[in-house]
Scaffold this motif. Structure first.
Motif, PDB file in Angstrom:
ATOM      1  N   ARG A 189      76.590 -72.293  37.991  1.00  0.00           N
ATOM      2  CA  ARG A 189      76.524 -70.604  37.794  1.00  0.00           C
ATOM      3  C   ARG A 189      75.428 -70.302  36.558  1.00  0.00           C
ATOM      4  NH1 ARG A 189      82.534 -70.907  38.609  1.00  0.00           N
ATOM      5  NH2 ARG A 189      82.656 -70.673  41.126  1.00  0.00           N
ATOM      6  N   GLU A 190      75.466 -71.039  35.622  1.00  0.00           N
ATOM      7  CA  GLU A 190      74.721 -70.678  34.369  1.00  0.00           C
ATOM      8  C   GLU A 190      73.206 -70.832  34.839  1.00  0.00           C
ATOM      9  OE1 GLU A 190      73.793 -72.510  29.687  1.00  0.00           O
ATOM     10  OE2 GLU A 190      75.797 -72.932  30.991  1.00  0.00           O
ATOM     11  N   TRP A 191      72.938 -71.905  35.377  1.00  0.00           N
ATOM     12  CA  TRP A 191      71.480 -72.165  35.911  1.00  0.00           C
ATOM     13  C   TRP A 191      70.981 -70.918  36.739  1.00  0.00           C
ATOM     14  CZ3 TRP A 191      71.641 -77.949  38.009  1.00  0.00           C
ATOM     15  CH2 TRP A 191      71.645 -78.749  36.783  1.00  0.00           C
ATOM     16  N   PHE A 192      71.948 -70.580  37.803  1.00  0.00           N
ATOM     17  CA  PHE A 192      71.655 -69.423  38.630  1.00  0.00           C
ATOM     18  C   PHE A 192      71.184 -68.153  37.838  1.00  0.00           C
ATOM     19  CE2 PHE A 192      72.784 -65.860  41.141  1.00  0.00           C
ATOM     20  CZ  PHE A 192      72.038 -65.846  42.588  1.00  0.00           C
ATOM     21  N   GLU A 193      72.072 -67.921  36.627  1.00  0.00           N
ATOM     22  CA  GLU A 193      71.625 -66.712  36.013  1.00  0.00           C
ATOM     23  C   GLU A 193      70.407 -66.784  35.134  1.00  0.00           C
ATOM     24  OE1 GLU A 193      73.350 -63.893  36.149  1.00  0.00           O
ATOM     25  OE2 GLU A 193      74.702 -64.371  37.496  1.00  0.00           O
ATOM     26  N   HIS A 194      70.039 -68.181  34.586  1.00  0.00           N
ATOM     27  CA  HIS A 194      69.157 -68.111  33.517  1.00  0.00           C
ATOM     28  C   HIS A 194      67.606 -68.946  33.912  1.00  0.00           C
ATOM     29  CE1 HIS A 194      71.805 -66.948  30.513  1.00  0.00           C
ATOM     30  NE2 HIS A 194      72.795 -67.674  30.843  1.00  0.00           N
ATOM     31  N   PHE A 195      67.715 -69.562  35.177  1.00  0.00           N
ATOM     32  CA  PHE A 195      66.513 -70.311  35.516  1.00  0.00           C
ATOM     33  C   PHE A 195      65.623 -69.552  36.163  1.00  0.00           C
ATOM     34  CE2 PHE A 195      68.079 -74.931  35.791  1.00  0.00           C
ATOM     35  CZ  PHE A 195      68.463 -75.007  34.406  1.00  0.00           C
ATOM     36  N   GLU A 196      66.129 -68.566  36.604  1.00  0.00           N
ATOM     37  CA  GLU A 196      65.033 -67.514  37.535  1.00  0.00           C
ATOM     38  C   GLU A 196      63.878 -67.007  36.491  1.00  0.00           C
ATOM     39  OE1 GLU A 196      65.132 -63.024  40.044  1.00  0.00           O
ATOM     40  OE2 GLU A 196      66.700 -63.719  38.497  1.00  0.00           O
ATOM     41  N   GLY A 197      64.028 -66.916  35.329  1.00  0.00           N
ATOM     42  CA  GLY A 197      63.147 -66.613  33.974  1.00  0.00           C
ATOM     43  C   GLY A 197      61.968 -67.613  34.243  1.00  0.00           C
ATOM     44  N   ALA A 198      62.195 -68.622  34.667  1.00  0.00           N
ATOM     45  CA  ALA A 198      61.271 -69.866  34.700  1.00  0.00           C
ATOM     46  C   ALA A 198      60.338 -69.846  35.950  1.00  0.00           C
ATOM     47  CB  ALA A 198      61.819 -71.084  34.093  1.00  0.00           C
ATOM     48  N   GLY A 199      60.798 -68.962  36.871  1.00  0.00           N
ATOM     49  CA  GLY A 199      60.188 -68.948  38.160  1.00  0.00           C
ATOM     50  C   GLY A 199      60.966 -69.707  39.407  1.00  0.00           C
ATOM     51  N   LYS A 255      70.659 -67.406  46.553  1.00  0.00           N
ATOM     52  CA  LYS A 255      69.350 -66.959  46.150  1.00  0.00           C
ATOM     53  C   LYS A 255      69.719 -65.482  45.688  1.00  0.00           C
ATOM     54  CE  LYS A 255      65.488 -67.242  48.552  1.00  0.00           C
ATOM     55  NZ  LYS A 255      64.618 -67.241  49.386  1.00  0.00           N
ATOM     56  N   HIS A 256      68.860 -65.240  44.373  1.00  0.00           N
ATOM     57  CA  HIS A 256      69.007 -63.942  43.971  1.00  0.00           C
ATOM     58  C   HIS A 256      68.466 -62.750  45.075  1.00  0.00           C
ATOM     59  CE1 HIS A 256      69.576 -65.463  39.860  1.00  0.00           C
ATOM     60  NE2 HIS A 256      68.473 -66.430  40.150  1.00  0.00           N
ATOM     61  N   THR A 257      69.161 -61.582  44.778  1.00  0.00           N
ATOM     62  CA  THR A 257      68.697 -60.487  45.806  1.00  0.00           C
ATOM     63  C   THR A 257      68.845 -59.144  44.781  1.00  0.00           C
ATOM     64  OG1 THR A 257      69.245 -59.199  47.723  1.00  0.00           O
ATOM     65  CG2 THR A 257      71.155 -60.204  46.461  1.00  0.00           C
ATOM     66  N   GLY A 308      65.912 -55.094  50.421  1.00  0.00           N
ATOM     67  CA  GLY A 308      66.376 -55.905  49.547  1.00  0.00           C
ATOM     68  C   GLY A 308      65.290 -57.079  49.525  1.00  0.00           C
ATOM     69  N   TYR A 309      65.192 -57.648  48.298  1.00  0.00           N
ATOM     70  CA  TYR A 309      64.179 -58.759  47.920  1.00  0.00           C
ATOM     71  C   TYR A 309      64.970 -59.846  47.032  1.00  0.00           C
ATOM     72  CZ  TYR A 309      62.882 -56.790  43.540  1.00  0.00           C
ATOM     73  OH  TYR A 309      63.223 -56.259  42.145  1.00  0.00           O
ATOM     74  N   ASP A 310      64.442 -60.931  47.027  1.00  0.00           N
ATOM     75  CA  ASP A 310      64.835 -62.023  45.971  1.00  0.00           C
ATOM     76  C   ASP A 310      64.144 -61.955  44.681  1.00  0.00           C
ATOM     77  OD1 ASP A 310      62.514 -63.292  47.161  1.00  0.00           O
ATOM     78  OD2 ASP A 310      63.638 -64.539  48.147  1.00  0.00           O
ATOM     79  N   HIS A 311      62.732 -61.967  44.735  1.00  0.00           N
ATOM     80  CA  HIS A 311      61.991 -61.844  43.515  1.00  0.00           C
ATOM     81  C   HIS A 311      60.611 -61.802  43.897  1.00  0.00           C
ATOM     82  CE1 HIS A 311      61.179 -66.137  44.463  1.00  0.00           C
ATOM     83  NE2 HIS A 311      60.152 -66.106  43.735  1.00  0.00           N
ATOM     84  N   MET A 312      59.857 -61.538  42.821  1.00  0.00           N
ATOM     85  CA  MET A 312      58.467 -61.072  42.760  1.00  0.00           C
ATOM     86  C   MET A 312      57.457 -62.425  42.463  1.00  0.00           C
ATOM     87  SD  MET A 312      58.322 -57.837  43.478  1.00  0.00           S
ATOM     88  CE  MET A 312      56.722 -57.117  42.997  1.00  0.00           C
ATOM     89  N   GLU A 313      56.396 -62.224  43.225  1.00  0.00           N
ATOM     90  CA  GLU A 313      55.269 -63.386  42.793  1.00  0.00           C
ATOM     91  C   GLU A 313      54.151 -62.496  42.306  1.00  0.00           C
ATOM     92  OE1 GLU A 313      52.990 -66.542  41.951  1.00  0.00           O
ATOM     93  OE2 GLU A 313      55.125 -66.659  42.404  1.00  0.00           O
ATOM     94  N   GLY A 314      53.940 -62.510  41.019  1.00  0.00           N
ATOM     95  CA  GLY A 314      52.789 -61.443  40.508  1.00  0.00           C
ATOM     96  C   GLY A 314      53.391 -60.015  40.927  1.00  0.00           C
ATOM     97  N   TYR A 348      56.421 -49.485  40.619  1.00  0.00           N
ATOM     98  CA  TYR A 348      56.736 -50.981  39.823  1.00  0.00           C
ATOM     99  C   TYR A 348      57.723 -50.913  38.949  1.00  0.00           C
ATOM    100  CZ  TYR A 348      52.883 -53.327  42.364  1.00  0.00           C
ATOM    101  OH  TYR A 348      52.118 -54.076  43.415  1.00  0.00           O
ATOM    102  N   GLU A 349      57.896 -49.884  38.043  1.00  0.00           N
ATOM    103  CA  GLU A 349      58.747 -49.622  36.993  1.00  0.00           C
ATOM    104  C   GLU A 349      60.124 -50.105  37.385  1.00  0.00           C
ATOM    105  OE1 GLU A 349      58.157 -46.089  34.966  1.00  0.00           O
ATOM    106  OE2 GLU A 349      55.984 -46.645  34.183  1.00  0.00           O
ATOM    107  N   GLN A 350      60.652 -49.599  38.685  1.00  0.00           N
ATOM    108  CA  GLN A 350      62.021 -49.624  39.015  1.00  0.00           C
ATOM    109  C   GLN A 350      62.295 -51.182  39.301  1.00  0.00           C
ATOM    110  OE1 GLN A 350      62.546 -48.904  43.369  1.00  0.00           O
ATOM    111  NE2 GLN A 350      60.568 -48.464  43.346  1.00  0.00           N
ATOM    112  N   LEU A 351      61.590 -52.300  39.299  1.00  0.00           N
ATOM    113  CA  LEU A 351      61.911 -53.516  39.745  1.00  0.00           C
ATOM    114  C   LEU A 351      62.392 -54.102  38.438  1.00  0.00           C
ATOM    115  CD1 LEU A 351      58.718 -54.823  41.568  1.00  0.00           C
ATOM    116  CD2 LEU A 351      60.689 -53.480  42.307  1.00  0.00           C
ATOM    117  N   ALA A 352      63.386 -54.968  38.632  1.00  0.00           N
ATOM    118  CA  ALA A 352      63.982 -55.691  37.427  1.00  0.00           C
ATOM    119  C   ALA A 352      63.317 -56.986  37.357  1.00  0.00           C
ATOM    120  CB  ALA A 352      65.570 -56.121  38.098  1.00  0.00           C
ATOM    121  N   GLU A 353      63.026 -57.116  35.674  1.00  0.00           N
ATOM    122  CA  GLU A 353      62.365 -58.246  35.421  1.00  0.00           C
ATOM    123  C   GLU A 353      63.388 -59.335  34.807  1.00  0.00           C
ATOM    124  OE1 GLU A 353      59.218 -59.162  35.278  1.00  0.00           O
ATOM    125  OE2 GLU A 353      58.655 -57.346  36.605  1.00  0.00           O
ATOM    126  N   PRO A 354      63.335 -60.630  35.408  1.00  0.00           N
ATOM    127  CA  PRO A 354      64.288 -61.671  34.885  1.00  0.00           C
ATOM    128  C   PRO A 354      63.879 -61.875  33.466  1.00  0.00           C
ATOM    129  CG  PRO A 354      62.911 -62.504  36.499  1.00  0.00           C
ATOM    130  CD  PRO A 354      62.464 -61.202  36.553  1.00  0.00           C
TER     131      PRO A 354
END
Length: 355
Positions: free
Chosen positions: A163-173, A197-199, A306-312, A335-341
């Motif tokens: 669960r910790e990985w799920f929360e934190h690893f997204e910031g590494a892509g 997956k993140h949504t 719904g989306y999981d994450h951005m690529e660029g 783009y300002e509405q999008l959450a940034e990990p």
């Protein structure tokens, strides 16, 4: 090549679940090219998820396999491009190029790595009938001396750590967690693992659609977001609709149909224009000669997806249509509405590769 498990092998897959299930082995979900690596001495073959060979596109991975993997083995893993503390999928896509000279140049400029997470054969032994925990133990022993660009994927049986990985690893892509039953044998092509997956959601402008391959029903909605300069950028598609809904969308969107003149993506057929702005129908080696034409719509309707994450600056995967948003104006879809990990250094992920 003469191995106890021979190519091609369709890799074992995972099905989506809403939460991390207990009592399993857990790994990060890597965002790269799935790769089954076969090595028999100097002979190396890298198979893709579809069975097509990837070998020629990653000469630096082939060299690393010869230098670091056991003399005779079959390894399941992911090929990734990683630098500046995170994964870069778009740079990985660039590697699928017909010109060998270009491949060699990119292999030096943006070298790829192999992240290994399963072992199908070692020496003369096929391990596909063994449980996940046994294969993981054997893999860790086989890669005990491995060094970058070959990595052993981090794994844990502690669901709290997962669960910790799920929360934190997204910031590494990375884009989630994979859970594997401990006694699970390797079952090629079957969805017998689990992925979480993140949504997230975003409100997007619907500025066009493509017809479905089966006939005159909507295949996908073309989605846009406004950038800081007020330009509508194509960010992806929403495409998962039941057939009845696809028929309904034809009538719903008919009042918005228009020509390309004056449309934000009017220059979509001009290859040079894609260097200035994101538009649908861009040239791609992945299009395979498909018809990339689309039906323009006046950019007046907004939908929530719904989306999981951005690529660029685009959605990494197909977005999921949630609902129309008549309460939102198109110009508010930025783009300002999008959450940034929160950023997380990839070295912190790969540094935990030992069981």
């Amino acid at each position: 090549m003469d191995l106890p498990v021979m190519p091609p092998v369709s890799p074992m897959l995972a099905r989506s679940v809403a939460s991390i299930p207990p009592g399993m082995s857990y790994e990060a979900k890597w965002d790269g090219f799935r790769a089954v690596v076969f090595r028999d001495g100097d002979e190396v073959e890298i198979g893709s998820r579809t069975g097509k060979p990837l070998t020629r596109y990653f000469p630096e991975v082939v060299a690393a396999v010869r230098a670091q993997l056991p003399q005779r083995c079959v390894v399941d893993g992911e090929i990734v491009v990683a630098h500046d503390g995170r994964l870069h999928f778009e740079e990985l896509l660039e590697r699928i190029h017909p010109a060998e000279s270009r491949v060699r140049t990119l292999a030096e400029r943006t070298p790829a790595s192999l992240v290994a997470f399963d072992l199908l054969a070692l020496g003369d032994r096929a391990l596909t009938g063994e449980g996940q925990s046994t294969r993981r133990r054997e893999l860790a022993g086989a890669l005990a001396g491995a060094a970058p660009p070959v990595h052993l994927a981090p794994a844990t049986t502690d669901v709290a750590v997962a669960r910790e990985w799920f929360e934190h690893f997204e910031g590494a892509g990375l884009d989630g967690v994979v859970a594997k039953p401990l006694d699970l044998p390797y079952r090629p092509g079957e969805r017998v693992m689990y992925k979480v997956k993140h949504t997230r959601t975003a409100d997007c402008v619907v500025a066009g659609f493509r017809w479905h391959r089966s006939g005159p029903v909507v295949g996908s909605l073309l989605l846009g977001l406004y950038d800081g300069d007020g330009r509508l950028q194509h960010v992806g598609v929403a495409a998962s609709f039941p057939m009845a809904r696809r028929r309904e969308l034809v009538a719903e969107l008919e009042p918005l149909r228009t020509g390309t003149e004056g449309h934000p993506w009017a220059e979509w057929a001009d290859e040079a224009a894609h260097a200035r702005s994101r538009m649908p129908g861009g040239p791609s080696r992945w299009s395979g000669g498909k018809d990339l034409s689309w039906v323009p719509l006046r950019p007046e309707r907004v939908c929530e997806v719904g989306y999981d994450h951005m690529e660029g600056d685009r959605f990494r995967h197909t977005a999921q249509f949630r609902r129309w948003r008549p309460d939102r104006t198109p110009l508010s879809c930025t783009y300002e509405q999008l959450a940034e990990p929160v950023g997380y250094d990839l070295a912190g992920v790969l540094g935990g590769g030992r069981p």
